[in-house]
Design an enzyme around this catalytic site. Structure first.
Site, PDB file in Angstrom:
ATOM      1  N   HIS A 167       0.851  -1.191   0.000  1.00  0.00           N
ATOM      2  CA  HIS A 167       0.000   0.000   0.000  1.00  0.00           C
ATOM      3  C   HIS A 167       0.887   1.241   0.000  1.00  0.00           C
ATOM      4  O   HIS A 167       1.919   1.278   0.667  1.00  0.00           O
ATOM      5  CB  HIS A 167      -0.899   0.032   1.250  1.00  0.00           C
ATOM      6  CG  HIS A 167      -1.904  -1.083   1.298  1.00  0.00           C
ATOM      7  ND1 HIS A 167      -3.169  -0.914   1.805  1.00  0.00           N
ATOM      8  CD2 HIS A 167      -1.839  -2.383   0.894  1.00  0.00           C
ATOM      9  CE1 HIS A 167      -3.831  -2.067   1.720  1.00  0.00           C
ATOM     10  NE2 HIS A 167      -3.039  -2.963   1.176  1.00  0.00           N
ATOM     11  N   HIS A 228      -2.546  -5.390   8.620  1.00  0.00           N
ATOM     12  CA  HIS A 228      -1.511  -4.396   8.305  1.00  0.00           C
ATOM     13  C   HIS A 228      -1.158  -3.653   9.593  1.00  0.00           C
ATOM     14  O   HIS A 228      -1.296  -2.452   9.700  1.00  0.00           O
ATOM     15  CB  HIS A 228      -1.991  -3.436   7.210  1.00  0.00           C
ATOM     16  CG  HIS A 228      -1.967  -4.066   5.851  1.00  0.00           C
ATOM     17  ND1 HIS A 228      -0.881  -4.007   5.017  1.00  0.00           N
ATOM     18  CD2 HIS A 228      -2.902  -4.798   5.192  1.00  0.00           C
ATOM     19  CE1 HIS A 228      -1.135  -4.669   3.893  1.00  0.00           C
ATOM     20  NE2 HIS A 228      -2.366  -5.164   3.982  1.00  0.00           N
ATOM     21  N   HIS A 249      -5.469 -11.351   6.365  1.00  0.00           N
ATOM     22  CA  HIS A 249      -4.323 -12.190   5.958  1.00  0.00           C
ATOM     23  C   HIS A 249      -3.301 -12.380   7.065  1.00  0.00           C
ATOM     24  O   HIS A 249      -2.228 -11.809   7.057  1.00  0.00           O
ATOM     25  CB  HIS A 249      -3.693 -11.751   4.626  1.00  0.00           C
ATOM     26  CG  HIS A 249      -3.382 -10.297   4.425  1.00  0.00           C
ATOM     27  ND1 HIS A 249      -2.605  -9.580   5.296  1.00  0.00           N
ATOM     28  CD2 HIS A 249      -3.733  -9.442   3.427  1.00  0.00           C
ATOM     29  CE1 HIS A 249      -2.490  -8.345   4.836  1.00  0.00           C
ATOM     30  NE2 HIS A 249      -3.169  -8.218   3.723  1.00  0.00           N
ATOM     31  N   ASN A 252       0.752 -12.141   7.183  1.00  0.00           N
ATOM     32  CA  ASN A 252       1.274 -11.170   6.232  1.00  0.00           C
ATOM     33  C   ASN A 252       0.944  -9.770   6.704  1.00  0.00           C
ATOM     34  O   ASN A 252      -0.160  -9.504   7.168  1.00  0.00           O
ATOM     35  CB  ASN A 252       0.694 -11.410   4.834  1.00  0.00           C
ATOM     36  CG  ASN A 252       1.116 -12.763   4.288  1.00  0.00           C
ATOM     37  OD1 ASN A 252       0.293 -13.636   4.035  1.00  0.00           O
ATOM     38  ND2 ASN A 252       2.416 -12.937   4.142  1.00  0.00           N
ATOM     39  N   ALA A 253       1.923  -8.869   6.587  1.00  0.00           N
ATOM     40  CA  ALA A 253       1.780  -7.473   6.992  1.00  0.00           C
ATOM     41  C   ALA A 253       1.442  -7.354   8.484  1.00  0.00           C
ATOM     42  O   ALA A 253       0.545  -6.617   8.884  1.00  0.00           O
ATOM     43  CB  ALA A 253       0.737  -6.750   6.134  1.00  0.00           C
ATOM     44  N   ASP A 308      -1.766 -19.621  -1.039  1.00  0.00           N
ATOM     45  CA  ASP A 308      -1.233 -19.815  -2.391  1.00  0.00           C
ATOM     46  C   ASP A 308       0.113 -20.534  -2.366  1.00  0.00           C
ATOM     47  O   ASP A 308       0.696 -20.828  -3.405  1.00  0.00           O
ATOM     48  CB  ASP A 308      -1.111 -18.465  -3.118  1.00  0.00           C
ATOM     49  CG  ASP A 308      -0.191 -17.503  -2.384  1.00  0.00           C
ATOM     50  OD1 ASP A 308       0.302 -17.853  -1.285  1.00  0.00           O
ATOM     51  OD2 ASP A 308       0.035 -16.387  -2.893  1.00  0.00           O
ATOM     52  N   ASP A 333      -6.538 -12.727  -1.803  1.00  0.00           N
ATOM     53  CA  ASP A 333      -5.903 -11.413  -1.760  1.00  0.00           C
ATOM     54  C   ASP A 333      -5.296 -11.098  -3.123  1.00  0.00           C
ATOM     55  O   ASP A 333      -4.132 -10.754  -3.239  1.00  0.00           O
ATOM     56  CB  ASP A 333      -4.829 -11.370  -0.670  1.00  0.00           C
ATOM     57  CG  ASP A 333      -4.346  -9.947  -0.428  1.00  0.00           C
ATOM     58  OD1 ASP A 333      -5.070  -9.005  -0.791  1.00  0.00           O
ATOM     59  OD2 ASP A 333      -3.248  -9.780   0.112  1.00  0.00           O
ATOM     60  N   LEU A 372     -12.618 -20.686 -19.331  1.00  0.00           N
ATOM     61  CA  LEU A 372     -12.415 -19.471 -18.577  1.00  0.00           C
ATOM     62  C   LEU A 372     -11.056 -19.508 -17.909  1.00  0.00           C
ATOM     63  O   LEU A 372     -10.866 -20.167 -16.901  1.00  0.00           O
ATOM     64  CB  LEU A 372     -13.511 -19.345 -17.526  1.00  0.00           C
ATOM     65  CG  LEU A 372     -13.274 -18.245 -16.522  1.00  0.00           C
ATOM     66  CD1 LEU A 372     -13.500 -16.904 -17.154  1.00  0.00           C
ATOM     67  CD2 LEU A 372     -14.159 -18.462 -15.332  1.00  0.00           C
ATOM     68  N   GLY A 374      -8.556 -21.087 -17.737  1.00  0.00           N
ATOM     69  CA  GLY A 374      -8.148 -22.314 -17.082  1.00  0.00           C
ATOM     70  C   GLY A 374      -9.251 -22.927 -16.250  1.00  0.00           C
ATOM     71  O   GLY A 374      -9.089 -24.018 -15.734  1.00  0.00           O
TER      72      GLY A 374
HETATM   73 ZN    ZN Z   1      -3.122  -6.593   2.454  1.00  0.00          ZN
END
Ligand code: ZN
Lengths: 460, 272
Positions: A167, A228, A249, A252-253, A308, A333, A372, A374
Site C-alpha cells: 500500500h 496491516h 491475511h 502477512n503485513a 497460495d 488477496d 475461462l 483455465g
Molecule cells: Zn493486504
C-alpha cells in the site's frame, strides 16, 4: 390437421431443479443425497416437503455423476480480477461499472458466488467514488449479475506505516479524530449504519484512537478486521475486546510470531484470562500474581489466510488451522498492480496482466480457447493447496468450510449463505475431485449455480 | 416358498433382485404401472439400500411404479423425522426416480381418519390391486400394525397400538414413551393378502419364534403373518439367525427345494 404439439415451454413450470447422484457437503462430511432448489425463489428447498406436500415433480433433474455439491464460495478479500482493479478509478466512471459487471460475471464461473470487493489504501476521493458501486448487490436476486457483492472490504488506509505491504505510504492515515477521521476518508454517507456499502474495514488496532473506532464500527454493523498492523499481542487483544471479529491475511503485513510476544497470532491461543497471571512482558522477573480479570468470555477471532503456497508456508498455515479450525477463512488477496513497474504479471484466475504506465491490460490466456482462464479459480487453487497440506484427519468438507460456512459466519449471513439447508440461497458449486499420479489431490469447478440458475458448466 | 440366506445382507440382496426382476418382467408403462406395497422398519432398510444401488447403476427405473405403504402414525406430521413418510424419503424415495404422484402413504394427520382409510383401500382398488406386497414382521409375528389378535380379514383402519409396540418404537422418539404416538393407520391383513404376491423379509434371531409360529403352526390371528399360509404366492426370505426356532427338517426341506428348483432352471420365479 396434424395434432398440435405443445412446445415444452407451455407446460406449467415450477422452476424446481433437483441435483441428483451427488455428494453434498454437510458440516464435516459428504453425504449422498439430492439437493432441491427453486430458480423462482433462488433458494434451497426441502425436498421431502416438496415431494410429499406439494407432489412437486422437478422441472429439471441434473445427474451429477457422483460429483461434490458445495455451497457457493465466499471470497472475503479480492482486490480485483480479470484485469480490473477495484481501487482504480477510470477516467470514465461508466467503465467502472462495466469492469465490475465483467468481474462479477467471470468470478461466478470460478465458483465464487459472493465476495467482498476489496479496496486497498487510497486517497479519500477514490473511496468516495468507488464505494457506492461496491455495496451489497444481492437484493435483486438475479443470477445474471453473477458473483454477488456482500459489501466492500476497505483494507486501509488506517493501517501501520511499518506494515503497509504494497500500500502507498502516502495514502496511510491515523484515525486521530476517531470515527470522524474515517468519515472524512470513506465519506459520511458510506458509514451510515443501515445503508453502508462497507462490510469489513481492515485497520491497525495500535493506532491512536483505533480502539474507540473499532467499537463504533461494530455498533454500526461494520466488521472491524485487524490487519496491516504492528500490534503486540496486548494491542491486538485490545482490538478484539473492542469488537474486532477477524484478522486480515494472518502472518502477512504484521509482526512475525515471536515466542515471547506472539503478536496477532497469539489471539489464536488460550483465552487471555487463563494467561493473566503467567505473562509479564519486558521483564525477566517472574510476574506478580494478579487476580484474573472479571470473567470475560473470549472468542478467538476469525482469520483470513492466503494459501497460495507463497505468502504463508504450508506448515504455518496448517498450524494456524489446528489452533482454530472453525476460524480459518482462505482468501486469495488478489494483487493490485498499480504499484508495480511496467511489465507482464501473472494475474489471478489464470490470466496475465500487462502494465504499461497506468494502463493495465489483460493478456490472452494461454489455456485452451473457450475455457475461462483455465476454469479453475484462484480461490479453488488455494483450497486445493490447503487440502493437500492437511492430513487425512481433516475431511474435504472441513477444508471447504474455510470458503463457505466459516466466512458466512464471520460476515453474519450464515443460513442464507455458506450452507445448503432449506431456505438458504441456492448458490451452489459442483466440484470434481481427483488424484494426480504424483499423489496430489485436485479439485475442479464443474458447475456453478447462482440463485437456483446454472451460470457455468465446465468440461470437467 | 422360504429362501434362507446366511447373512442379512444376502437375504436383502435376494429380495431386491427379486423385486427388480418382477418389475422388469412386468414391463410397467404409463397407464399400466407396477403396484408395489412397501414396509418400514429395520429389516427392509437393507432391501432399500440394494434397490437404490440398482437404480443408481441404471438397472431399474421407478418411473412407472406406484407404491402403497403399509402404515403411518396418527398425529405425526409427514415432516417429523420419525414419521414413516420421513423413513421412506430417507431410505428410498429421495434416491430414485419415482414420481411424487405415484407414491401413496396413509395420512395420519387426516381430519377424518376412517374416511382416509376407506380412501386408501379405494385407491388400491382403482389401480387394480397390489401386484407385490413387500413386508417385514415384528417379533410377535405382526405384519404392518396388525398386532396379535387382529382379524385376518381386516382392512385399512385406525389401530390403537399395543404397549409393547409403543415401547419398541420409543427409540425413534428420543427414548421418551410419551412422545410415541399410540395410534396408527394401517393396512389390514386382508389388504396384504389381496396382493397377487407377498414377499416377506425376516432378519435376526429375535424374530425366529415368529417365523416358526407363522410357518410351522396353523393359521392363527395371534401370529398375523401365519395367514400367509393361505396365500397362493407367498415368498419368505430369511437369514440363518431367523431359522433358529425352526425344526431342522423344515430348514432342510426349504433349502433342498431351492436347490432342486435351481437345478431344473426354475429358480423361484412367480408363475405367469
Ligand atoms: Zn493486504
Amino acid at each position: 390437421m396434424p395434432a398440435q404439439v405443445l412446445p415444452s415451454e407451455s407446460y406449467a413450470k415450477n422452476g424446481v431443479v433437483k441435483l441428483t447422484n451427488c455428494r453434498v457437503v454437510r458440516s464435516d462430511r459428504l453425504v449422498e443425497e439430492d439437493i432441491w432448489m427453486s430458480s423462482q425463489t433462488g433458494k434451497i428447498l426441502n425436498g421431502q416437503r416438496e415431494f410429499f406436500d406439494s407432489r412437486t415433480e422437478p422441472d429439471e433433474t441434473v445427474d451429477l455423476g457422483g460429483r461434490i455439491v458445495c455451497p457457493g464460495f465466499i471470497e472475503t478479500q479480492l482486490n480485483g480480477a480479470f484485469g480490473f482493479d477495484f481501487s482504480v478509478v477510470p477516467e470514465n466512471l461508466s467503465d467502472y461499472s462495466k469492469g465490475l459487471a465483467h468481474v462479477n460475471n467471470l468470478l461466478a464461473k470460478t465458483g465464487v458466488t459472493s465476495y467482498l470487493p476489496t479496496v486497498t489504501s487510497q486517497p479519500a476521493r477514490v473511496y468516495q467514488t468507488v464505494l457506492p458501486f461496491l455495496g451489497p448487490s444481492g437484493a435483486l436476486r438475479s443470477p445474471s449479475i453473477g458473483a454477488e457483492s456482500l459489501g466492500a472490504h476497505c483494507e486501509g488506509p488506517f493501517i501501520s506505516p511499518k506494515r503497509n505491504g504494497i500500500h502507498f505510504l502516502s495514502n496511510i492515515l491515523d484515525p486521530a479524530s476517531g470515527i470522524s477521521s474515517l468519515e472524512s476518508c470513506y465519506g459520511t454517507d458510506n458509514l451510515q449504519a443501515s445503508t453502508t456499502p462497507i462490510k469489513v474495514i481492515t485497520l491497525a488496532p495500535e493506532l491512536p484512537n483505533a480502539v474507540p473506532v473499532i467499537e463504533e464500527l461494530s455498533a454500526r454493523g461494520i466488521i472491524p478486521s485487524i490487519g496491516h498492523t504492528d500490534a503486540t499481542y496486548e494491542e491486538a487483544l485490545a482490538g478484539i475486546n473492542a469488537g474486532a471479529k477477524t484478522v486480515t491475511h494472518l502472518f502477512n503485513a504484521m509482526r512475525p510470531l515471536h515466542h515471547r510476544n506472539p503478536g496477532v497470532f497469539g489471539l489464536l491461543g488460550t483465552a487471555p484470562s487463563a494467561l493473566a497471571h503467567s505473562i509479564d512482558l519486558g521483564s525477566d522477573t517472574p510476574s506478580a500474581h494478579h487476580d484474573p480479570p472479571a470473567h470475560e468470555t473470549y472468542t478467538k477471532p476469525y482469520f483470513g489466510i492466503i494459501t497460495d503456497g507463497i505468502h504463508v508456508h504450508p506448515s504455518v498455515a496448517t498450524l494456524a488451522y489446528s489452533f482454530h479450525p472453525d476460524g480459518m477463512i482462505i482468501v486469495t488477496d488478489a494483487m493490485p498492480f498499480q504499484t508495480y513497474p511496467d511489465g507482464l504479471y501473472p494475474a489471478p484466475y489464470g490470466s496475465h496482466i500487462r502494465k504499461s504506465g497506468n494502463v493495465l491490460t489483460l493478456e490472452e490466456s494461454s489455456r485452451p480457447a473457450g475455457r475461462l482462464a483455465g476454469s479453475s479459480s484462484s480461490l479453488i487453487e488455494c483450497v486445493e493447496n490447503f487440502w493437500n497440506w492437511v492430513g487425512p484427519e481433516v475431511s474435504l468438507a472441513r477444508v471447504l468450510a474455510t470458503v463457505t460456512s466459516t466466512p458466512a459466519k464471520m460476515l453474519g449471513c450464515y443460513g442464507a449463505k455458506g450452507c445448503l439447508e432449506p431456505g438458504a440461497d441456492a448458490d451452489v458449486v459442483v466440484l470434481k475431485g481427483g488424484l494426480e499420479r504424483s499423489g496430489r489431490k485436485t479439485l475442479r469447478v464443474a458447475e456453478v449455480w447462482k440463485f437456483g440458475a446454472r451460470v457455468h458448466k465446465g468440461d470437467v | 416358498r422360504v429362501i434362507i440366506r446366511q447373512e442379512p445382507e444376502a437375504a436383502s440382496k435376494y429380495i431386491a433382485e427379486y423385486v427388480v426382476d418382477r418389475i422388469k418382467s412386468f414391463a410397467p408403462r404409463p397407464g399400466q404401472p407396477f403396484v408395489l406395497g412397501l414396509p418400514t422398519g429395520s429389516s427392509p432398510v437393507l432391501v432399500y439400500r440394494h434397490l437404490v444401488r440398482k437404480h443408481k447403476a441404471g438397472e431399474i427405473s421407478f418411473k412407472n411404479v406406484v407404491t402403497f405403504n403399509m402404515d403411518e402414525y396418527v398425529g405425526l406430521p409427514p415432516s417429523h423425522p420419525s414419521s414413516y413418510h420421513s423413513f421412506m424419503w430417507e431410505h428410498l424415495f429421495s434416491h430414485v426416480d419415482i414420481s411424487p404422484s405415484n407414491v401413496n402413504l396413509l395420512n395420519g394427520m387426516a381430519e377424518d381418519l376412517e374416511e382416509e382409510c376407506e380412501r386408501y383401500e379405494a385407491k388400491i382398488r382403482e389401480y387394480g390391486g397390489i401386484e407385490l406386497f413387500l413386508g417385514g414382521i415384528g417379533p410377535d409375528g405382526h405384519i404392518a400394525f396388525n398386532e396379535p389378535g387382529s382379524s385376518l380379514q381386516s382392512r385399512t383402519r385406525v389401530k390403537t397400538l399395543a404397549y409393547d409396540t409403543v415401547l419398541a418404537n420409543k427409540r425413534f422418539f428420543g427414548d421418551d414413551v410419551s412422545q410415541v404416538p399410540n395410534m396408527a393407520l394401517t393396512v389390514g391383513v386382508q389388504t396384504v393378502m389381496d396382493a397377487r404376491e407377498v414377499v416377506i423379509i425376516i432378519i435376526g434371531a429375535h424374530k425366529a419364534l415368529a417365523l416358526q409360529k407363522c410357518i410351522e403352526e396353523g393359521t392363527n390371528h395371534m401370529w398375523t403373518l401365519s395367514s400367509l399360509q393361505l396365500h397362493p404366492h407367498p415368498l419368505i426370505v430369511v437369514d440363518e439367525d431367523a431359522t433358529l426356532e425352526l425344526k431342522v427338517k423344515t430348514v432342510k426341506y426349504f433349502k433342498s427345494i431351492e436347490t432342486v428348483a435351481k437345478s431344473c432352471g426354475m429358480g423361484q420365479k412367480m408363475p405367469k
